[in-house]
Design a protein around this motif. Structure first.
Motif: not given
Ligand code: G1P
Length: 297
Positions: A220-241
């Motif tokens: 929902n936060q629509k944060q962009t990451g690698a390549g200026g795209e909204i990455q699934l990897t980043d949304a999953i990484a938020q759950q680490i810890g």
């Protein structure tokens, strides 16, 4: 009891530019691997893992994909009339029941994370799978089924993982391993398409995921990451810890990158050789052609 995983998202909105000109009129996902469209392999794998609802995130120009999943009454009639029972059976095995399949349009190519987020209302508040049909995995026990079984122990979030050569790491999501338990790893970090030389390991994410609904909230936060795209990897990484955590699962099986021409060709040969009806002729031909090339060198 953990919630069963019964829904899977298939992001198929990509333009498939690597396969132009073929993909000018044919969606990449229905290009043929031996005699089945690429996407059928992912569907079969999902079914084997207990998936009951198939959610496709599509885009403009994917009509042929929707037609593929439709019943074909005229064709069935013809085959019935001609007594072609075997073909009829093959045809029927690909039919999807009404309500089993849903299509959502991704209106803008904003990234894999965004594509998954587009399906949020159909997922609701339960765990779900994501399958990238470009990644075709040959395995005795289908990859997603292996993961579903492992997930029964862990819960949380799980990604399929595979070691890749160091010089290829920048094409993948890469895991930083906090704890290595053999097939299973506890993930301590995740980075999408790291710059060459900066990857935390060579353990790559492959296109099978089992995710908690929290991932959709993160998206929902629509944060962009690698390549200026909204990455699934980043949304999953938020759950680490977090309490639910993130796990990598080294599956058993051979993965083919059918998003690349070389990978598609390799899969064609491997799946052809695995077929009893094609094996002998194909193998003889491969020997012949390789010998002829060697002789010409
Ligand atoms: C996607 C994911 C990446 C993953 C890869 C697996 O990338 O973003 O994390 O490693 O699939 O195939 P893509 O290949 O769509 O660029």
């Amino acid at each position: 009891m953990r919630n069963k995983v019964t829904k899977a998202i298939f992001p198929v909105a990509g333009l498939g530019t690597r396969f132009l000109p073929a993909t000018k009129s044919v969606p990449k996902e229905i290009m043929t691997l031996v005699d089945q469209p690429l996407v059928q392999y992912a569907i079969d794998e999902a079914r084997a893992a207990g998936i009951k609802e198939f959610i496709f995130v599509t885009s403009r120009g994917k009509g042929a994909l929707e037609d593929y999943f439709d019943h074909a009454p005229q064709l069935e009639q013809e085959l019935k009339k001609k007594g072609k029972e075997k073909l009829l059976e093959i045809l029927r095995s690909t039919n999807m029941d009404s309500g089993e399949i849903a299509y959502i349009r991704q209106h803008k190519a904003l990234g894999l994370g965004h594509a998954v987020w587009c399906a949020r209302r159909l997922i609701g508040n339960e765990p779900f799978a994501v399958m990238l049909p470009d990644d075709v995995i040959a395995a005795d026990k289908p990859c997603l089924q292996q993961m579903v079984e492992a997930y029964e122990e862990t819960g949380g979030n799980m990604v399929a993982a595979m070691e890749v050569p160091a010089d290829k790491a920048s094409s993948y999501g890469i895991l930083d391993v906090a704890e290595d338990m053999g097939a299973m790893v506890k993930v301590g970090g995740m980075v999408e398409k790291p710059e060459p030389g900066t990857a935390p390991s060579n353990l790559a994410v492959i296109g099978r995921y089992i995710l908690s609904p929290q991932i959709l909230r993160n998206l929902n936060q629509k944060q962009t990451g690698a390549g200026g795209e909204i990455q699934l990897t980043d949304a999953i990484a938020q759950q680490i810890g977090s309490e639910e955590g993130v796990y990598g699962y080294r599956f058993n099986g051979q993965r083919y990158d059918c998003g690349s021409k070389a990978g598609f060709l390799q899969a064609t040969v491997a799946f052809g050789l695995a077929r009893e009806d094609l094996r002998d002729d194909l193998e003889a031909y491969l020997h012949e052609i390789v010998a002829a090339r060697k002789a010409a060198e």
